[in-house]
Design an enzyme around this catalytic site. Structure first.
Site, PDB file in Angstrom:
ATOM      1  CG  ASP A 108      38.899  34.127  30.771  1.00 25.93           C
ATOM      2  OD1 ASP A 108      38.420  35.270  30.858  1.00 25.93           O
ATOM      3  OD2 ASP A 108      38.551  33.196  31.515  1.00 25.93           O
ATOM      4  CD  GLU A 168      34.628  37.169  34.946  1.00 23.35           C
ATOM      5  OE1 GLU A 168      33.571  36.624  34.605  1.00 23.35           O
ATOM      6  OE2 GLU A 168      35.687  36.537  35.011  1.00 23.35           O
ATOM      7  CD  GLU A 169      38.421  34.410  35.231  1.00 25.11           C
ATOM      8  OE1 GLU A 169      37.527  33.653  35.634  1.00 25.11           O
ATOM      9  OE2 GLU A 169      38.747  34.496  34.034  1.00 25.11           O
ATOM     10  CG  ASP A 219      35.072  37.507  30.002  1.00 28.24           C
ATOM     11  OD1 ASP A 219      36.157  36.960  29.718  1.00 28.24           O
ATOM     12  OD2 ASP A 219      34.486  37.337  31.086  1.00 28.24           O
ATOM     13  CG  HIS A 272      37.820  39.608  33.278  1.00 25.05           C
ATOM     14  ND1 HIS A 272      38.866  38.799  33.627  1.00 25.05           N
ATOM     15  CD2 HIS A 272      36.967  38.837  32.561  1.00 25.05           C
ATOM     16  CE1 HIS A 272      38.648  37.583  33.150  1.00 25.05           C
ATOM     17  NE2 HIS A 272      37.511  37.569  32.484  1.00 25.05           N
ATOM     18  CG  HIS A 294      39.350  29.403  33.776  1.00 25.22           C
ATOM     19  ND1 HIS A 294      38.156  29.149  34.425  1.00 25.22           N
ATOM     20  CD2 HIS A 294      39.270  30.678  33.326  1.00 25.22           C
ATOM     21  CE1 HIS A 294      37.383  30.230  34.367  1.00 25.22           C
ATOM     22  NE2 HIS A 294      38.045  31.168  33.709  1.00 25.22           N
TER      23      HIS A 294
HETATM   24 ZN   LIG Z   1      36.767  35.859  31.546  1.00 30.29          ZN
END
Ligand SMILES: [Zn+2]
Length: 467
Positions: free
Chosen positions: A299, A333-334, A361, A287, A434
Site C-alpha cells: 500500500d 491518498e492516505e 491500490d 498512490h 498500514h
Molecule cells: Zn492505498
C-alpha cells in the site's frame, strides 16, 4: 475397421488444425497472441520489483509532506524518464503534514490481575497528541458509533472509549470486512468526544490475531473537540476486552504526534501520446504516499510500480497506442487525497477526457480481475463492451465485476469514462495494511508482475477498441 477409425481421426485432426489457422486471422486470436506477449514480457523483463525494492528499502515509508515522500517523487520521476515516454512531469499540490513524533505508549495501569501491561500501539493518522503527562482514565468498551450515542454522556464522559468491533471474518472479500469496520477508526474519535470522552483506543483493522498495530486516517469533525486516538493490536484488544469483563480498567496513553503546516508536494506523471485519438486518455495509477511505519510495499508502492511498468512494457513491445496512455502516481491518498483532487481539478480545467482510469491500490498479490464503475448514464453501454473481452481475460484467471475503483481516480467519474480497480487476491492484504510489516519481503515478485500484465492487457484492449 481400424483403418476407418484412423482415417476419421486424421480428418478430425486436419479439420481442427485448419480451423485453428483460420481463427488466427480473426481479431480475437490476434488479441490472444498479444496478451500472451504481454504476459511473457511482464514475467521476463518487468522492472516493477526492482523499482519497488528501491522505493521500500532505500526510501521507506512515504507519508505526505515527509522527506521520504519528496525522495519518492524524485526517484519515480527519474525512472519514468528512462522509459522514452513522450512526456514526464510533476504536478504541484499542497498536502497536510502530520508527524508521529516519539513512540506512542498505551499501558494498562493498576490492574488487580495483571498489574501494569504495555499494549502494542500506533497513533492514528491526523490524531492530536496527548498532554505532556499523557492521559490516564477508565476505559469503556463499545462495538459501534451507535453504541456511544446510546450510552450517552453519563457513561462516556471523562473516559477512554475503546472501539472493539472486529472485521467480519465471514466476508470472502476482506475489503468488504474492512469497509464494515473502519468507521470506528475514521469517525470514532469525534463521536466519542461529542459525549465527553478524553481519548479513544481502536482495535486494529485486520482479520488476523497478532501483536501488530495498524494505523490509518482518522477524520475529525471540526465542530467537536479533537481528542487523541491510538490503535492497538488485535491480541491486545482481545486481552483488554477480557480484562474489562472482570474488572474496571484504567489506561495510560501518551503520544506527541502533531499536525504541522501544509507542505508543497507533487503527483508524478508520464505519458505516451496517442497516435489517432490523443485526446482520449487511458490513465493507470496508484498512490506514491504511504504511512510512515513499514515502507508502503503493498500500500501502495505496488500500485505505483504496476502503473510505471505498464508503460515500460508497452514501449518494450513497440506498441504504438492510438489513445494517450498516462501513468499517474498520486500524492497523499492516505490522509487527505490532495493529489487526486488536484489532478481532477486541473484535468477538468483543461477539458480533458479520461476514457478510462485504472487504479491499483489493493496490493501486489495475484490479480483476480477488475471491478468497474461509471456514471449511471453511460455505465451499462460501455460495460457491455468490456464484458466482450472476458474470454481473453479469463485465460489468465481474471474476472470483471461492477464495483468501486480507487480513491485517487474517483473524482474523474464525472468525465463520463469508465473507472477500474485492479482486484488482486485480498486474503492477506490486511495482515500488512498500514503497519510496520508492509515491507518488500511481503511482496512476491511473480505476483507483482502478473498485476502489471493484467493491467497492460486491459489497457491494450481499451486502447485498441475504445469504449
Ligand atoms: Zn492505498
Amino acid at each position: 475397421m481400424l483403418d476407418m477409425v484412423k482415417y476419421l481421426i486424421l480428418v478430425l485432426f486436419a479439420l481442427t488444425f485448419t480451423n485453428d489457422l483460420k481463427g488466427q486471422e480473426e481479431p480475437k486470436n490476434e488479441d490472444a497472441f498479444f496478451l500472451r506477449s504481454i504476459y511473457d514480457k511482464a514475467l521476463t523483463e518487468g522492472r516493477c520489483y526492482n523499482w519497488l525494492t528501491h522505493l521500500t528499502t532505500k526510501i521507506g515509508g512515504r507519508l505526505a509532506g515527509s522527506p521520504q515522500a519528496a525522495a519518492a517523487v524524485e526517484y519515480t520521476r527519474q525512472m519514468l524518464d528512462t522509459l522514452g515516454l513522450d512526456s514526464v512531469w510533476l504536478q504541484p499540490c499542497i498536502v497536510p503534514h502530520w508527524v508521529r513524533g516519539d513512540k506512542e505508549q498505551v499501558k494498562i495501569v493498576n490492574s488487580k490481575s495483571m498489574g501494569s501491561l504495555n499494549l502494542n500501539a500506533l497513533a492514528l493518522g491526523n490524531s492530536v497528541g496527548t498532554p505532556d503527562d499523557g492521559i490516564t482514565a477508565d476505559v469503556i468498551e463499545v462495538k459501534s458509533l451507535d453504541e456511544v450515542e446510546q450510552l450517552g454522556r453519563e457513561e462516556i464522559e471523562g473516559k477512554i472509549v475503546f472501539y472493539n468491533r472486529p472485521m467480519d471474518p465471514k466476508q470472502i472479500r476482506t475489503f468488504n470486512a474492512y469497509g464494515g469496520a473502519v468507521d470506528q477508526r475514521v469517525f470514532g474519535a469525534s463521536k466519542a468526544a461529542q459525549f465527553g470522552a478524553v481519548a479513544v483506543l481502536v482495535r486494529s483493522m485486520t482479520t488476523r490475531l497478532d501483536d501488530i498495530p495498524h494505523t490509518g486516517v482518522l477524520v475529525y469533525d471540526e465542530e467537536i473537540k479533537k481528542i487523541p486516538a491510538i490503535a492497538i493490536s488485535t491480541n491486545d484488544a482481545e486481552s483488554l476486552s477480557g480484562l474489562l469483563k472482570k474488572e474496571s480498567v484504567r489506561v495510560f496513553m501518551k503520544t506527541n504526534c502533531q499536525k504541522l503546516a501544509d507542505a508543497p508536494s507533487f503527483n508524478v506523471i508520464g505519458e505516451i501520446r496517442g497516435s489517432e485519438f490523443p485526446e482520449e486518455i487511458i490513465l493507470i495509477g496508484g498512490h506514491l504516499d504511504s504511512w510512515d511505519v513499514g515502507s508502503g510495499a503493498h500500500d501502495d508502492g505496488a500500485g505505483c510500480v504496476h502503473a510505471m511498468d505498464v508503460l515500460q512494457l508497452l514501449k518494450r513491445l513497440d506498441y504504438q497506442p492510438k489513445r494517450t496512455i498516462r501513468c499517474v502516481l498520486f500524492m497523499n491518498e492516505e490522509n487527505g487525497l490532495a493529489g487526486g483532487l488536484e489532478y481532477a481539478k486541473v484535468s477538468n480545467d483543461k477539458h480533458e477526457f479520461h476514457l478510462a482510469a485504472i487504479e491499483s491500490d489493493a496490493g501486489g498479490f495475484t490479480p483476480r480481475g477488475f471491478s468497474c464503475d461509471g456514471q449511471n448514464a453511460i455505465f451499462t453501454e460501455k460495460f457491455k463492451k468490456v464484458i466482450e473481452w472476458l474470454p481473453l481475460l479469463e485465460a489468465y484467471n481474471l474476472s470483471l465485476s461492477k464495483g468501486g475503483s480507487g480513491a485517487d481516480i474517483s473524482p474523474l467519474k464525472s468525465q463520463n469514462g469508465l473507472l477500474f480497480g485492479l482486484r488482486p487476491d485480498s486474503q492477506r492484504y490486511f495482515d500488512y495494511h498500514h503497519s510496520r510489516i508492509d515491507t518488500i519481503d511481503a511482496v512476491n515478485k511473480r505476483e507483482l508482475e502478473l498485476g502489471v500484465a493484467a493491467i497492460t492487457s486491459l489497457v491494450y484492449l481499451i486502447d485498441k477498441y475504445g469504449l
